[in-house]
Design an enzyme around this catalytic site. Structure first.
Site, PDB file in Angstrom:
ATOM      1  N   HIS A 185       0.911  -1.151  -0.157  1.00 54.30           N
ATOM      2  CA  HIS A 185       0.015  -0.014   0.041  1.00 54.30           C
ATOM      3  C   HIS A 185       0.839   1.275  -0.031  1.00 54.30           C
ATOM      4  CE1 HIS A 185      -4.249  -0.174  -0.129  1.00 54.30           C
ATOM      5  NE2 HIS A 185      -4.390   1.146   0.561  1.00 54.30           N
ATOM      6  N   ASP A 189      -3.946   6.939  -1.063  1.00 54.07           N
ATOM      7  CA  ASP A 189      -4.985   6.763  -2.048  1.00 54.07           C
ATOM      8  C   ASP A 189      -4.480   6.363  -3.286  1.00 54.07           C
ATOM      9  OD1 ASP A 189      -7.435   6.520  -2.412  1.00 54.07           O
ATOM     10  OD2 ASP A 189      -7.930   8.611  -2.736  1.00 54.07           O
ATOM     11  N   GLY A 190      -5.544   5.620  -4.032  1.00 57.48           N
ATOM     12  CA  GLY A 190      -5.051   5.481  -5.480  1.00 57.48           C
ATOM     13  C   GLY A 190      -4.424   4.044  -5.601  1.00 57.48           C
ATOM     14  N   ASN A 191      -4.131   3.432  -4.691  1.00 59.64           N
ATOM     15  CA  ASN A 191      -3.438   2.158  -4.718  1.00 59.64           C
ATOM     16  C   ASN A 191      -4.212   1.232  -5.785  1.00 59.64           C
ATOM     17  OD1 ASN A 191      -1.296   2.409  -2.459  1.00 59.64           O
ATOM     18  ND2 ASN A 191      -2.988   2.979  -1.661  1.00 59.64           N
ATOM     19  N   GLY A 192      -5.310   0.668  -5.531  1.00 56.74           N
ATOM     20  CA  GLY A 192      -6.198   0.048  -6.479  1.00 56.74           C
ATOM     21  C   GLY A 192      -6.087   0.516  -7.960  1.00 56.74           C
ATOM     22  N   ARG A 193      -6.488   1.753  -8.107  1.00 58.46           N
ATOM     23  CA  ARG A 193      -6.141   2.296  -9.618  1.00 58.46           C
ATOM     24  C   ARG A 193      -4.909   1.698 -10.063  1.00 58.46           C
ATOM     25  NH1 ARG A 193      -8.983   7.513  -8.020  1.00 58.46           N
ATOM     26  NH2 ARG A 193      -8.378   6.856  -5.931  1.00 58.46           N
ATOM     27  N   ARG A 196      -3.830  -1.572 -10.786  1.00 58.54           N
ATOM     28  CA  ARG A 196      -4.725  -2.316 -12.026  1.00 58.54           C
ATOM     29  C   ARG A 196      -4.133  -1.875 -13.355  1.00 58.54           C
ATOM     30  NH1 ARG A 196      -8.493  -1.835  -7.836  1.00 58.54           N
ATOM     31  NH2 ARG A 196      -9.467   0.099  -8.686  1.00 58.54           N
ATOM     32  N   TYR A 222     -12.023  -8.767  -3.690  1.00 59.54           N
ATOM     33  CA  TYR A 222     -11.545  -8.364  -2.451  1.00 59.54           C
ATOM     34  C   TYR A 222     -11.357  -9.706  -1.509  1.00 59.54           C
ATOM     35  CZ  TYR A 222     -12.087  -3.615  -2.890  1.00 59.54           C
ATOM     36  OH  TYR A 222     -11.873  -2.405  -3.396  1.00 59.54           O
ATOM     37  N   ASN A 229      -3.460 -12.836   1.106  1.00 63.81           N
ATOM     38  CA  ASN A 229      -2.824 -12.535   2.343  1.00 63.81           C
ATOM     39  C   ASN A 229      -2.383 -13.719   3.213  1.00 63.81           C
ATOM     40  OD1 ASN A 229      -2.961  -9.862   1.568  1.00 63.81           O
ATOM     41  ND2 ASN A 229      -4.680  -9.612   2.616  1.00 63.81           N
TER      42      ASN A 229
HETATM   43  N1  LIG Z   1      -8.785  -7.377   1.946  1.00 66.44           N
HETATM   44  C1  LIG Z   1      -7.764  -7.068   0.992  1.00 66.44           C
HETATM   45  N2  LIG Z   1      -6.560  -7.454   1.140  1.00 66.44           N
HETATM   46  C2  LIG Z   1      -5.592  -6.765   0.146  1.00 66.44           C
HETATM   47  N3  LIG Z   1      -5.928  -5.841  -0.556  1.00 66.44           N
HETATM   48  C3  LIG Z   1      -6.926  -5.054  -0.350  1.00 66.44           C
HETATM   49  C4  LIG Z   1      -7.839  -5.672   0.199  1.00 66.44           C
HETATM   50  N4  LIG Z   1      -9.066  -4.939   0.069  1.00 66.44           N
HETATM   51  C5  LIG Z   1      -8.692  -3.958  -0.763  1.00 66.44           C
HETATM   52  N5  LIG Z   1      -7.378  -4.122  -1.112  1.00 66.44           N
HETATM   53  C6  LIG Z   1      -6.737  -3.356  -2.043  1.00 66.44           C
HETATM   54  O1  LIG Z   1      -6.644  -1.989  -1.615  1.00 66.44           O
HETATM   55  C7  LIG Z   1      -7.061  -1.227  -2.841  1.00 66.44           C
HETATM   56  C8  LIG Z   1      -7.895  -0.032  -2.227  1.00 66.44           C
HETATM   57  O2  LIG Z   1      -6.710   0.984  -2.015  1.00 66.44           O
HETATM   58  P1  LIG Z   1      -6.950   2.518  -2.178  1.00 66.44           P
HETATM   59  O3  LIG Z   1      -8.320   3.054  -1.637  1.00 66.44           O
HETATM   60  O4  LIG Z   1      -5.743   3.289  -2.095  1.00 66.44           O
HETATM   61  O5  LIG Z   1      -7.116   2.484  -3.845  1.00 66.44           O
HETATM   62  P2  LIG Z   1      -8.109   3.280  -4.549  1.00 66.44           P
HETATM   63  O6  LIG Z   1      -7.754   3.206  -6.115  1.00 66.44           O
HETATM   64  O7  LIG Z   1      -8.465   4.607  -4.045  1.00 66.44           O
HETATM   65  O8  LIG Z   1      -9.542   2.447  -4.448  1.00 66.44           O
HETATM   66  P3  LIG Z   1      -9.704   0.950  -5.237  1.00 66.44           P
HETATM   67  O9  LIG Z   1      -8.633   0.046  -5.060  1.00 66.44           O
HETATM   68  O10 LIG Z   1     -11.021   0.511  -4.389  1.00 66.44           O
HETATM   69  O11 LIG Z   1      -9.938   1.423  -6.687  1.00 66.44           O
HETATM   70  C9  LIG Z   1      -8.274  -1.995  -3.555  1.00 66.44           C
HETATM   71  O12 LIG Z   1      -8.492  -1.853  -4.775  1.00 66.44           O
HETATM   72  C10 LIG Z   1      -7.398  -3.491  -3.165  1.00 66.44           C
HETATM   73  O13 LIG Z   1      -6.678  -3.616  -4.335  1.00 66.44           O
HETATM   74 MG   LIG Z   2      -9.586   5.227  -2.513  1.00 65.66          MG
END
Ligand SMILES: Nc1ncnc2c1ncn2[C@@H]1O[C@H](COP(=O)(O)OP(=O)(O)OP(=O)(O)O)[C@@H](O)[C@H]1O
Ligand SMILES: [Mg+2]
Length: 314
Positions: A185, A189-193, A196, A222, A229
């Protein structure tokens, strides 16, 4: 160094093999007609943006995302932020297409640049910067590492991906990267996007299309991350494979002579020479055992794929 327990291999080997075969067919057919590439890239740009942003909480629909990106319209009742998220994601995808080359080597600068594009004009003070304090992920079964460790972990992960000592396939490597990245992480913020986007760079450098995780599969996604994990990668590998199979099939179907007759499972099981019922064929599809992909809520496969499975069992 980051390793992965490859206990999923036995179960998923035939799925990986099928994906590899499809990619090599696709790569042999390259260069594809320009019109094919343009058309699919435009469709993926919209789908990828809609799905990834929707997972993150953006409320623009697929159609609204398309209007924002391709028609430059503003959607009434939607925030400026949501519009920026769509436009930024488009910019980031275009950056990936610029970066991607067969010998592409992953590096921290590109990851930070991509993150910078994702959060530009939204959270400028954090865009393109690693976090400097703790974060929590709601609903996750772990707490990400201390901020002081982030930079080192990220470098280790990048090195593990680039050396690939276990000789993982592109799909496995992208999945491992995805999981370890969100575990670290690196950002507030923005880790998920960001993950991907970057994992698709790892796939695209081998001629794969991007794997688009569908918003419909959010809960499954999720759950799969939580299982990873615990060291169990099966679900996450399967989810990635399914996402890839869908986009691969879209490419193959757009190449003259390579298209196959994908139909809904319900219509295929009605054929008199198919000995299985809908439930069983759906199970085979979900387990990655036959050539199949999901569009919306429906699974699609071909009669040949089901018959090939029948023959392999007799
Ligand atoms: N149970 C989990 N175990 C590991 N990683 C997780 C879990 N739940 C969520 N995540 C990861 O964390 C990300 C969210 O991180 P963050 O809010 O920083 O990113 P985001 O881009 O704002 O949101 P998102 O990932 O929802 O698009 C999720 O996309 C997923 O990849
Ligand atoms: Mg977010």
């Amino acid at each position: 160094m980051w390793t992965i327990k490859t206990t999923y291999r036995e179960e998923l080997n035939s799925t990986f093999k099928r994906l590899e075969d499809k990619v090599s067919v696709l790569n042999k057919a390259r260069p594809l007609p320009n019109i094919v590439v343009q058309n699919i890239r435009e469709a993926f740009l919209v789908e990828w943006t809609f799905n990834s942003n929707n997972i993150e909480g953006n409320t623009l629909s697929l159609r609204e995302t398309q209007m924002v990106l391709q028609e430059g319209v503003t959607i009434k009742g939607k925030s400026l932020r949501e519009h920026f998220e769509a436009k930024n994601h488009e910019t980031a995808i275009n950056k990936l297409y610029e970066l991607v080359k067969p010998n592409y080597v992953l590096n921290a600068k590109d990851i930070l640049d991509i993150h910078g594009l994702v959060l530009r004009s939204i959270e400028d003070e954090h865009a393109g910067r690693l976090r400097n304090a703790g974060v929590r992920i709601s609903g996750a079964n772990f707490v990400p590492p201390n901020a002081r460790k982030v930079s080192g972990y990220l470098d280790d992960l990048i090195q593990a991906i680039n050396t690939n000592t276990q000789q993982l396939s592109p799909v496995e490597l992208a999945t491992l990267f995805h999981h370890k990245f969100v575990w670290i992480h690196p950002f507030f913020d923005g880790n998920g996007r960001t993950v991907r986007l970057v994992m698709n760079l790892l796939l695209m450098r081998h001629g794969y299309p991007p794997a688009i995780i569908l918003a419909n599969d959010r809960a499954k996604y999720y759950l799969a991350l939580n299982q990873a994990n615990h060291g169990n990668y099966t679900k996450l590998m399967l989810l990635m494979s399914q996402a890839l199979e869908r986009t691969l099939n879209i490419y193959l179907n757009a190449v003259p002579g390579l298209d196959k007759d994908y139909q809904t499972i319900s219509s295929i099981v009605e054929e008199p020479d198919i000995p299985y019922g809908q439930e069983y064929v759906s199970l085979l599809a979900r387990q990655g055992k036959i050539d199949a992909h999901k569009e919306g809520r429906n699974w699609y496969t071909t009669k040949e794929a089901v018959l090939a499975y029948v023959n392999s069992k007799s």
